[in-house]
Scaffold this motif. Structure first.
Motif, PDB file in Angstrom:
ATOM      1  N   ARG A 237       6.787   9.814  -1.708  1.00 49.82           N
ATOM      2  CA  ARG A 237       6.615  10.414  -0.377  1.00 49.82           C
ATOM      3  C   ARG A 237       7.437  11.684  -0.261  1.00 49.82           C
ATOM      4  NH1 ARG A 237       6.703   6.178   4.485  1.00 49.82           N
ATOM      5  NH2 ARG A 237       4.952   4.876   3.897  1.00 49.82           N
ATOM      6  N   GLN A 238       8.697  11.570  -0.742  1.00 51.98           N
ATOM      7  CA  GLN A 238       9.592  12.720  -0.649  1.00 51.98           C
ATOM      8  C   GLN A 238       9.017  13.881  -1.441  1.00 51.98           C
ATOM      9  OE1 GLN A 238      12.029  12.811   1.526  1.00 51.98           O
ATOM     10  NE2 GLN A 238      12.051  14.974   0.975  1.00 51.98           N
ATOM     11  N   ALA A 239       8.448  13.543  -2.602  1.00 50.39           N
ATOM     12  CA  ALA A 239       7.901  14.584  -3.459  1.00 50.39           C
ATOM     13  C   ALA A 239       6.788  15.345  -2.748  1.00 50.39           C
ATOM     14  CB  ALA A 239       7.379  13.962  -4.757  1.00 50.39           C
ATOM     15  N   VAL A 240       5.954  14.615  -2.002  1.00 50.94           N
ATOM     16  CA  VAL A 240       4.864  15.285  -1.280  1.00 50.94           C
ATOM     17  C   VAL A 240       5.432  16.230  -0.234  1.00 50.94           C
ATOM     18  CG1 VAL A 240       2.944  14.927   0.301  1.00 50.94           C
ATOM     19  CG2 VAL A 240       3.221  13.446  -1.673  1.00 50.94           C
ATOM     20  N   VAL A 241       6.414  15.719   0.508  1.00 46.55           N
ATOM     21  CA  VAL A 241       7.035  16.560   1.540  1.00 46.55           C
ATOM     22  C   VAL A 241       7.628  17.809   0.903  1.00 46.55           C
ATOM     23  CG1 VAL A 241       8.861  16.654   3.272  1.00 46.55           C
ATOM     24  CG2 VAL A 241       7.494  14.573   3.011  1.00 46.55           C
ATOM     25  N   THR A 242       8.309  17.593  -0.230  1.00 50.01           N
ATOM     26  CA  THR A 242       8.929  18.735  -0.908  1.00 50.01           C
ATOM     27  C   THR A 242       7.866  19.735  -1.362  1.00 50.01           C
ATOM     28  OG1 THR A 242      10.494  17.112  -1.739  1.00 50.01           O
ATOM     29  CG2 THR A 242      10.625  19.331  -2.677  1.00 50.01           C
ATOM     30  N   THR A 243       6.820  19.231  -1.961  1.00 50.35           N
ATOM     31  CA  THR A 243       5.754  20.124  -2.428  1.00 50.35           C
ATOM     32  C   THR A 243       5.196  20.939  -1.275  1.00 50.35           C
ATOM     33  OG1 THR A 243       5.190  18.376  -3.982  1.00 50.35           O
ATOM     34  CG2 THR A 243       3.633  20.195  -3.784  1.00 50.35           C
ATOM     35  N   LEU A 244       4.978  20.264  -0.149  1.00 47.60           N
ATOM     36  CA  LEU A 244       4.419  20.954   1.011  1.00 47.60           C
ATOM     37  C   LEU A 244       5.375  22.021   1.522  1.00 47.60           C
ATOM     38  CD1 LEU A 244       2.683  18.156   3.091  1.00 47.60           C
ATOM     39  CD2 LEU A 244       1.620  20.193   2.150  1.00 47.60           C
ATOM     40  N   THR A 245       6.643  21.640   1.705  1.00 48.39           N
ATOM     41  CA  THR A 245       7.595  22.632   2.239  1.00 48.39           C
ATOM     42  C   THR A 245       7.797  23.763   1.250  1.00 48.39           C
ATOM     43  OG1 THR A 245       9.255  21.021   1.555  1.00 48.39           O
ATOM     44  CG2 THR A 245       8.920  21.299   3.918  1.00 48.39           C
ATOM     45  N   ASP A 246       7.886  23.388  -0.034  1.00 47.02           N
ATOM     46  CA  ASP A 246       8.053  24.437  -1.051  1.00 47.02           C
ATOM     47  C   ASP A 246       6.865  25.373  -1.042  1.00 47.02           C
ATOM     48  OD1 ASP A 246      10.377  23.259  -1.630  1.00 47.02           O
ATOM     49  OD2 ASP A 246       9.853  22.584  -3.677  1.00 47.02           O
TER      50      ASP A 246
ATOM     51  N   LEU B 131       0.818  -1.212   0.000  1.00 47.98           N
ATOM     52  CA  LEU B 131       0.000   0.000   0.000  1.00 47.98           C
ATOM     53  C   LEU B 131       0.846   1.254   0.000  1.00 47.98           C
ATOM     54  CD1 LEU B 131      -2.665  -1.198   2.525  1.00 47.98           C
ATOM     55  CD2 LEU B 131      -3.132  -0.509   0.183  1.00 47.98           C
ATOM     56  N   ARG B 132       2.013   1.172   0.625  1.00 46.51           N
ATOM     57  CA  ARG B 132       2.800   2.407   0.788  1.00 46.51           C
ATOM     58  C   ARG B 132       3.310   2.870  -0.563  1.00 46.51           C
ATOM     59  NH1 ARG B 132       8.357   2.714   1.276  1.00 46.51           N
ATOM     60  NH2 ARG B 132       8.535   3.980   3.149  1.00 46.51           N
ATOM     61  N   SER B 133       3.405   4.198  -0.733  1.00 51.55           N
ATOM     62  CA  SER B 133       3.942   4.773  -1.958  1.00 51.55           C
ATOM     63  C   SER B 133       5.452   4.627  -1.935  1.00 51.55           C
ATOM     64  CB  SER B 133       3.572   6.246  -2.057  1.00 51.55           C
ATOM     65  OG  SER B 133       2.214   6.424  -1.756  1.00 51.55           O
ATOM     66  N   SER B 134       6.047   4.856  -3.064  1.00 54.23           N
ATOM     67  CA  SER B 134       7.502   4.762  -3.129  1.00 54.23           C
ATOM     68  C   SER B 134       8.124   5.909  -2.342  1.00 54.23           C
ATOM     69  CB  SER B 134       7.953   4.810  -4.584  1.00 54.23           C
ATOM     70  OG  SER B 134       7.671   6.095  -5.097  1.00 54.23           O
TER      71      SER B 134
END
Lengths: 268, 374, 570
Positions: free
Chosen positions: B142-151, B135-138
Motif C-alpha cells: 500500500r505504501q509503495a502505491v502511495v509513494t509511486t503516486l506522490t513521486d 484481501l487487503r494488500s500488505s
C-alpha cells in the motif's frame, strides 16, 4: 403407506403436496366450470302466454304492468321499468340466465342454468314488446359471424369495447364490484342484443352509434379470436402481464429452484 | 460483540465430540468447530454396478438430447406454421411452436441433466478445502502505491505549477460539453412544449408544429368510422368515442386524415354522452353541452390513459390504468383514484344540418399535468 | 479477530483425504498440453487458468439463484440477437397484409407489423420471441430472489459491499432494460405503458414538459420513441449490463464465494467442489437446464401475445393494462397515491400524486438497497471481513427489516393488479385500493414484529435442541405411570450449526466511554448510535456455550434420580 409416512418430512413433500393441490383444483374447476349456454331461435307465441309468465316470474320486481318498482328511499329500484326495452332485452337477460335474478347484488351475473325454454322467453319478449316498441331480436343473418369483416370489427371493438371487456374479450373490472363480463362463449345473438340494449351499466350502442354492419363485424372479430387456436400455447386467461408474472414467480421459478435443489443435493 | 469474540477458538479449543469434560475447569467459552464430517460414499463409489448404472443414466440423457435435436429439425422442416395441435390442459395451439419448443427443451435438458447427473454420481464428491487469504494488500505494498503516486505527481511538477492543474481540470471538465450538447440539443425541435401541450386539433386543425390555428367549429366524428353524429343519434345511456372532423383517415382504406395522426389523437380524443338534463349538477356543464349531450376529453388528467369506461347507470367514467373515477353528472370531477383535476369539457352545439359540432376549443390543457400549465 | 487465528481443528483435513497423485501424462494429455502450450507461449495464461480451474465453490441450492439470473440474461442476449434480424424499430406507418386474419388491412407501425411477422411468418420466430420474454421475466425474478438470499444471509457484509452496490445497479438496469423491450412491439398494451410513462415524465417538477419533449422528440407519441428505445434496449443498456455483470462475477471470483456455516467451514476457508471437473459440469449443465426449462415453458405457454392487443393508438385502451411484473410496484404506487397530492400555486402545478410514485419511488428503492450494507456496518460497528453466511434467524432485526421492506414492495406490486384481483375474486376495486392504502401503513410494522418474534423463537428452539437434545417422538412410560418423551443428544456436527454464530451485545456507552468523566463532544451521536444498536441487538438470543450445556447435563443428572425413565440424555 408406511413409506409415504416416512417421507412426509422430505423437503420435496411440501412442493409435491402443493402441486397435487393445484392439479386437483384445476381438475375440479375444469369439471364444474361454466359452459356456454345454448339457445335456439325464438318462435312466435301469444302475448297472453307471455303475460302469464311475466306475472308469475317477473312482476314481483318489475311490477304487474312492467312499469318498474321502487323500494325504500326513492332511488333504490327493485326492478326497472321494462316498457320500451324491447324483445331483444328480454332475450338477452333471460337467455343468458341473468334474469330472473336470484340474489340481489351489484350486478346480475351470467348463469349456466337457464330456467326458461326458448319458447317461454320468446313469449315474455312478445309481451314486453307489445307494451311499447323496442329493439327486436336480430335475425340469424344479422349476427352471422361468417358474413362480417373481422379486421374492421377488431378496430371497432378496440375503440368501443376493449377498455371494459379487454382486447381479447376476457372481461375487466368496473367501479365498486361491478365488472364487464368475459365475452367468451356468448352466442352471437346475445352479443348483438347486449350492444343494442345496454344491459345494466353497459352503455347502449344503438344502430345510430354502431350500425348493424358494425355490430356484425364486431361479432365476427370476437368469434374469430375465440375460435382461433392460440399460436403460442396456454393463454393464461388472456389477462396479460399480471398472469404472466404470477406464472413466472410460481411455476417457472419453482421449477428452476427444484432443479437447483436437485443439483446441490448429494447423490445417493 | 467486538470484545467477546476475541477468545473464540482460542488455543484451548476442545473437541467436544471427543468426549464430555466433567467439571468447570476445562470448559472453553465457545464451542469449537468439529471439523468436516466423514465422507459418505455413494452407490457409484461402492460398487462397479452402481457406477455402471450411473454411466448408463448419463448416456441415456445425452442420447435423449441427440434425439431432441433430430426431433427439432424434423419439426422445423415438416410442421407448417398454420398447423395446430390439441394438447390436454392447454387446448388447441400452434403445432410448430409446441413441437419446436418441446424438442429444443429436450435437447437442452438432456445435456443439462446429463452433465449434472454425471458430476453428482461419477465425479469426485469429497469436499475440497481451499483457504482464503485476506484481501487487503500488505502495508508495504500500500505504501509503495502511495509513494509511486506522490513521486509521480512530484516528477510531473503538477504540485509546483498549479496553473497546469487548474487549466487541465477545466479542460477535462468542459470536454464533455461538445459530446453532450449536440445530443441533448438535437433531441427535439427547439420550441416550448407548453404551447403544443395546450393546443388540440379542436383549436382549429393540426396543433403539431408549433403554430396556433384559428378556431373553427368542427363536427364530432365517430371514432374510428369517421362519420358525423346527429344530436338525435345520441340517446340516453349511449356513449360515443369521438374525434374532430378531418383528423381520422378512412376506416376502410386508411387514406386521408391529419398529418400527425397519433399525436393529434392523443390530445383530441373525446367521449360523448347524453344525460337527463335534470341529472346534471353543474350549470356550466349544461351550458357547454347540448340538450343534455356532453363532451369530455377522454385523456385522463392523471397520466394520460384513455378514460373509456362509462357506466351508464351510475354515470361514472373509470380509467382502466389507475382507476381514477370521474362523475359525469358533476362536470367530470374526480370521485376516486389518483387523479386530481376534472376532465376538461368540450363546448358543443349543432350545426344547420343537425350534426353536433364544437362551439369552442378546450378551455384548458387536456391530459396529465405539467409544471407550467397553471 | 477471528481472521487472525490460524490454527483450528476445522482446517485439518479428514484422515481419509488424500492428496491428488501426479500420474504420468497420457497421450491425450500431451496433445492438450501442446495446444495449451502454444497459447501459453503467447499469453502466459496457464498460471491464471490453472488457478481458476482449481477454484472451489461451495454447494448450496440458493447459490444457484444468481446463476439462474445470469443464464437468463445470456439467453436474452442470444435470442435478442435473433430477433434483431427481423424486427424493424420504426414507428413508420404501414398496412398489415400478413397471415393473421383479424388484423389484415389494419394500419399500424412497422415495429408492430414486424413483430407480427416474427410471430406468424418466421419459422420458430414465435418460440424465440416467447423464450426472450420468459427469460427476461425470469432474469428479474431470479435476480430479485438472489438479492433476497444475499440480504437475508448477510452476504453483503464486508468485503462484499461493492458487489452489493453493483448488484443493486444491475437490478435497476434490468428493469429499465425490460421496460424498453416490453415497449418495442408498439402494441396497444405497451403503447399504453409508454403513454403512462410520458404522463409521469411530463409531471416532473420544473422540467417535466421539456424532459418529455426531449425523450419523444416532440409531441407524444411521435416517431422517435421506438428507435430510441431500441437503441437503448439493444445497445446502451446491454453494454452497461454486461460490463457491470462482468465486474460482479470477477469480484465473486476474487473474493471467493461465501458459504453457509457448518462443520469444517470457517471464515478462512471455502469448502466445496473445484471448478475442474465438478463445477464445470454442474454450472455448465445448469445453464442447459435453465435454458431448457425456459424453452419448455415458451413452447407451451404463450407470453405477450401482441396480436391480441392490436396496434397502438392513443384512443383505445384495453382493460387490464399493466406493465410487466417488475414495473408493477411503480404502477401500483400510482394507483394508491391519492389525488390531493397535486398542488397548484403561483401559476405552476406540482403533481406529487404522480412524481412520488413514478419519479421518486423507483430510484429510492434502489438507493435504499444500495446503502443498506453501509448503514448496517455503521450501526453494528463491525469492520471485519465476513465469509461465513448467517442463518436468517441469527440476524432477527435484519431479517425482520427485510421482510417489512418486501411487504411494502409487494403491496405496491399487488396494487398494480387491483383490477385483476377485483374480477378474479369478485371484489370491489375501490375496497381493494383502500385496503392496500391502509395496508401500506399497518402491515410493515406488523410483519416486522412477527418476523422478529419468529426468528427469536427459532433461535430459542435451537438453544433448546442443543441443551436438551432432539425430540425423538418415542414416548416412554415410567413404572410410576408418568409419560415422558425420549430426547436424543445431537452430534457435535449438528450442534455446530446451531452454536457457531457470534453472541451479540448492544453497544454500551454509559460513563465508561470517556475515561476522564467528561462528556464526549459527539455524545449525542453516540447516544443515537446506542439507541440504534439497542434496536438492532436488543432482544438477542445468544448461542449455547459449552458451560451452559455442561450445566444442562448436570441439571439433568439431578432430575434423572427422580425420573429415571427419561434416558435419552446422558
Amino acid at each position: 403407506m408406511n413409506a409415504l409416512a416416512a417421507r412426509r418430512r422430505h423437503p420435496a413433500a411440501i412442493a409435491i403436496l402443493i402441486m397435487l393441490g393445484l392439479i386437483l383444483t384445476g381438475a375440479l374447476y375444469a369439471a364444474v366450470a361454466p359452459r356456454p349456454a345454448d339457445a335456439g331461435t325464438a318462435s312466435a307465441d301469444t302475448v297472453e302466454m307471455g303475460r302469464g309468465l311475466f306475472l308469475a316470474n317477473c312482476a314481483s320486481c318489475h311490477g304487474t304492468n312492467a312499469e318498474g318498482l321502487k323500494l325504500g328511499d326513492g332511488d333504490r329500484v327493485a326492478g326497472p321499468t321494462l316498457v320500451g326495452v324491447g324483445k331483444a332485452a328480454v332475450d338477452f337477460q333471460m337467455g343468458t340466465g341473468r334474469m330472473p335474478m336470484t340474489v340481489p347484488g351489484v350486478q346480475a351475473p351470467r348463469m349456466d342454468e337457464i330456467k326458461f325454454t326458448e319458447k317461454e322467453i320468446s313469449a315474455i319478449g312478445d309481451y314486453i314488446a307489445s307494451l311499447a316498441p323496442g329493439p327486436n331480436v336480430p335475425s340469424e343473418e344479422a349476427v352471422d359471424p361468417t358474413k362480417g369483416d373481422a379486421a374492421r370489427g377488431g378496430s371497432l371493438f378496440r375503440v368501443n369495447c376493449a377498455m371494459c371487456h379487454n382486447s381479447a374479450g376476457a372481461g375487466g373490472a368496473l367501479t365498486r364490484g361491478k365488472y364487464a363480463p368475459s365475452l367468451s362463449g356468448v352466442i352471437p345473438r346475445h352479443i348483438y342484443e347486449a350492444m343494442e340494449t345496454g344491459p345494466q351499466n353497459m352503455p347502449v350502442f344503438s344502430d345510430r352509434n354502431l350500425s348493424a354492419t358494425d355490430k356484425r363485424d364486431i361479432i365476427a372479430f370476437l368469434k374469430t379470436v375465440e375460435n382461433q387456436p392460440s399460436p403460442g400455447g396456454m393463454t393464461l386467461g388472456s389477462l396479460g402481464p399480471v398472469a404472466e408474472g404470477l406464472f413466472a414467480w410460481v411455476f417457472a421459478l419453482g421449477l428452476l429452484v427444484a432443479c437447483a435443489i436437485w443439483l446441490g443435493k448429494k447423490a445417493a | 460483540m467486538n470484545e467477546q469474540d476475541s477468545t473464540e477458538f482460542g488455543a484451548t479449543a476442545v473437541r467436544l465430540d471427543q468426549g464430555h469434560i466433567e467439571g468447570h475447569g476445562g470448559i472453553p467459552e465457545r464451542f469449537a468447530n468439529p471439523g468436516l464430517p466423514a465422507h459418505t460414499p455413494r452407490m457409484a463409489d461402492l460398487s462397479d454396478a452402481g457406477a455402471k448404472r450411473a454411466e448408463r443414466q448419463v448416456v441415456a440423457l445425452f442420447t435423449l438430447s441427440i434425439l431432441g435435436t433430430v426431433a427439432f429439425l424434423a419439426s422445423y422442416f415438416l410442421i407448417g406454421l398454420d398447423r395446430t395441435i390439441f394438447i390436454p390442459g392447454i387446448g388447441e395451439m400452434g403445432a410448430s411452436n409446441a413441437a419446436l419448443g418441446v424438442s429444443m427443451a429436450l435437447t437442452l435438458l438432456g445435456i443439462g441433466f446429463g452433465a449434472v447427473h454425471w458430476a453428482k454420481t461419477l465425479m469426485p464428491d469429497e469436499e475440497v478445502v481451499e483457504m482464503r487469504h485476506p484481501l487487503r494488500s500488505s502495508d508495504e505494498a500500500r505504501q509503495a502505491v502511495v509513494t509511486t503516486l506522490t513521486d509521480g505527481g512530484e516528477a510531473s511538477q503538477i504540485t509546483r505549477r498549479p496553473m497546469i492543474k487548474y487549466t487541465l481540470g477545466g479542460a477535462l471538465g468542459l470536454m464533455a460539453l461538445p459530446v453532450i450538447v449536440p445530443v441533448v440539443g438535437g433531441l427535439a425541435p427547439w420550441r416550448s412544449p407548453a404551447e403544443e401541450l395546450s393546443l388540440t386539433f379542436w383549436d382549429g386543425g393540426e396543433s403539431t408544429g408549433g403554430h396556433a390555428p384559428t378556431f373553427k367549429a368542427m363536427r364530432l366524428m365517430r371514432d374510428p368510422q369517421n362519420t358525423p353524429i346527429k344530436a338525435e343519434d345520441v340517446t340516453i345511456g349511449s356513449v360515443f368515442h369521438v374525434m374532430p372532423e378531418g383528423l381520422l383517415p378512412d376506416l376502410e382504406t386508411g387514406e386521408g386524415g391529419a398529418k400527425h395522426q397519433l399525436e393529434e389523437k392523443a390530445k383530441a380524443a373525446v367521449l360523448l354522452m347524453r344525460l337527463n338534463p335534470d341529472d346534471i349538477k353543474s350549470q356550466k356543464e349544461r351550458d357547454w353541452g347540448y340538450q343534455g349531450i356532453v363532451a369530455y376529453s377522454k385523456i385522463c388528467t392523471h397520466v394520460g390513459c384513455p378514460v373509456g369506461l362509462y357506466e351508464q347507470q351510475t354515470h361514472h367514467l373509470l380509467c382502466p390504468c389507475h382507476q381514477s373515477t370521474f362523475d359525469v353528472t358533476d362536470d367530470c370531477k374526480v370521485i376516486f383514484g389518483p387523479a386530481k383535476r376534472a376532465l376538461p369539457q368540450l363546448p358543443i352545439t349543432v350545426d344547420a344540418e343537425g350534426y353536433l359540432v364544437s362551439k369552442a376549443p378546450f378551455a384548458e390543457p387536456i391530459g396529465p399535468s405539467f409544471w407550467e400549465r397553471d | 479477530m477471528s481472521t487472525s487465528t490460524t490454527s483450528r481443528p476445522a482446517d485439518g483435513l479428514r484422515d481419509e483425504d488424500t492428496t491428488v497423485s501426479a500420474a504420468a501424462p497420457g497421450a491425450a494429455a500431451r496433445k492438450l498440453g501442446g495446444v495449451a502450450g502454444w497459447v501459453d507461449d503467447r499469453t502466459g495464461s496457464a498460471k491464471g487458468v490453472g488457478y481458476l480451474m482449481k477454484k472451489v465453490f461451495p454447494d448450496h441450492w440458493s447459490f444457484m439463484l444468481g446463476e439462474i439470473a445470469m443464464y437468463s440474461m445470456i439467453i436474452c442476449l442470444l435470442t435478442g440477437a435473433f430477433l434483431t434480424f427481423w424486427f424493424v424499430p420504426s414507428a413508420g406507418h404501414t398496412i398489415y397484409e400478413g397471415s393473421y386474419v383479424p388484423l389484415r388491412g389494419v394500419s399500424m407501425s412497422e415495429a408492430y407489423a414486424s413483430t407480427l411477422n416474427i410471430s406468424f411468418e418466421v419459422r420458430g420466430g414465435l418460440l424465440i420471441r416467447q423464450i426472450h420474454h420468459w427469460a427476461a421475466l425470469m432474469f428479474v425474478v431470479a435476480l430479485t430472489v438472489h438479492m433476497f438470499r444475499v440480504f437475508f444471509t448477510g452476504a453483503f457484509r464486508k468485503p462484499r459491499e461493492i458487489n452489493w452496490v453493483i448488484g443493486s445497479v444491475l437490478a435497476l438496469l434490468a428493469i429499465v432494460e425490460g421496460f424498453a423491450g416490453y415497449s418495442l412491439p408498439d402494441d396497444l398494451l405497451s403503447g399504453t405503458g409508454i403513454r403512462a410513462m410520458q404522463g409521469f415524465v411530463q409531471t416532473a417538477p420544473v422540467i417535466g414538459s421539456y424532459l418529455s419533449w426531449g425523450i419523444f422528440g416532440g409531441a407524444f407519441p411521435g416517431e422517435m420513441i421506438i428507435p430510441r428505445l431500441y437503441s437503448a434496449h439493444v445497445l446502451l443498456i446491454p453494454a452497461l449490463l454486461i460490463g457491470l455483470f462482468s465486474a460482479h462475477i470477477i469480484l465473486v471470483a476474487m473474493q471467493k464465494h461465501t458459504q453457509f456455516p457448518g462443520p469444517g467451514r470457517t471464515n478462512d476457508n471455502v469448502v466445496g467442489f473445484p471448478v475442474m471437473p465438478v463445477y464445470a459440469a454442474k454450472a455448465g449443465g445448469f445453464f442447459f437446464i435453465v435454458f431448457g426449462v425456459i424453452v419448455l415453458i415458451s413452447g407451451l405457454v404463450g407470453i405477450n401475445s401482441v396480436w391480441v392487443y392490436g396496434p397502438y393508438d392513443p384512443s383505445p385502451v384495453t382493460a387490464g393494462s399493466q406493465p410487466d411484473w417488475y414495473m408493477g410496484f411503480a404502477d401500483g404506487a400510482l394507483r394508491l397515491l391519492p389525488g390531493w397530492l397535486e398542488f397548484s400555486f403561483l401559476g405552476v402545478t406540482l403533481s406529487l400524486n404522480i412524481a412520488l410514485g413514478a419519479l421518486v419511488l423507483l430510484p429510492l428503492v434502489y438507493t435504499v438497497l444500495g446503502v443498506y450494507p453501509f448503514v448496517e456496518a455503521w450501526l453494528t460497528k463491525d469492520k471485519r471481513e465476513h465469509h461465513l453466511l448467517q442463518r436468517p434467524r441469527n440476524a432477527p432485526t435484519r431479517t425482520a427489516l427485510g421482510m417489512a421492506a418486501i411487504t411494502i414492495y409487494s403491496i405496491f406490486m399487488f396494487a398494480a393488479g387491483n383490477d385483476i384481483i377485483a374480477i378474479k375474486f369478485g371484489m370491489s376495486i375501490n375496497d381493494i385500493t383502500v385496503m392496500f392504502r391502509w395496508g401500506l401503513f399497518l402491515l410493515p410494522p406488523l410483519v416486522f414484529w412477527v418476523t422478529k418474534r419468529i426468528c427469536l423463537s427459532l433461535q430459542r428452539r435451537d438453544r433448546d435442541t442443543v441443551l436438551h437434545g432432539r425430540e425423538t417422538g418415542t414416548i416412554l412410560r415410567s413404572p410410576a405411570g408418568g409419560f415422558s418423551e425420549r430426547h436424543e443428544e445431537i452430534s457435535a456436527q449438528d450442534r455446530w450449526t446451531m452454536v457457531e454464530h457470534e453472541p451479540v451485545a448492544t453497544l454500551e456507552l454509559g460513563e465508561s466511554v470517556d475515561s476522564n468523566g467528561v462528556a464526549a463532544p459527539d455524545s449525542k451521536t453516540l447516544a443515537r448510535r446506542q439507541k440504534l444498536s439497542r434496536f438492532y441487538y436488543g432482544d438477542a438470543v445468544n448461542p449455547v456455550t459449552p458451560a451452559e450445556l455442561d450445566q444442562a447435563h448436570h441439571d439433568h443428572h439431578g432430575e434423572a434420580e427422580t425420573d429415571a425413565i427419561e434416558g435419552g440424555r446422558h
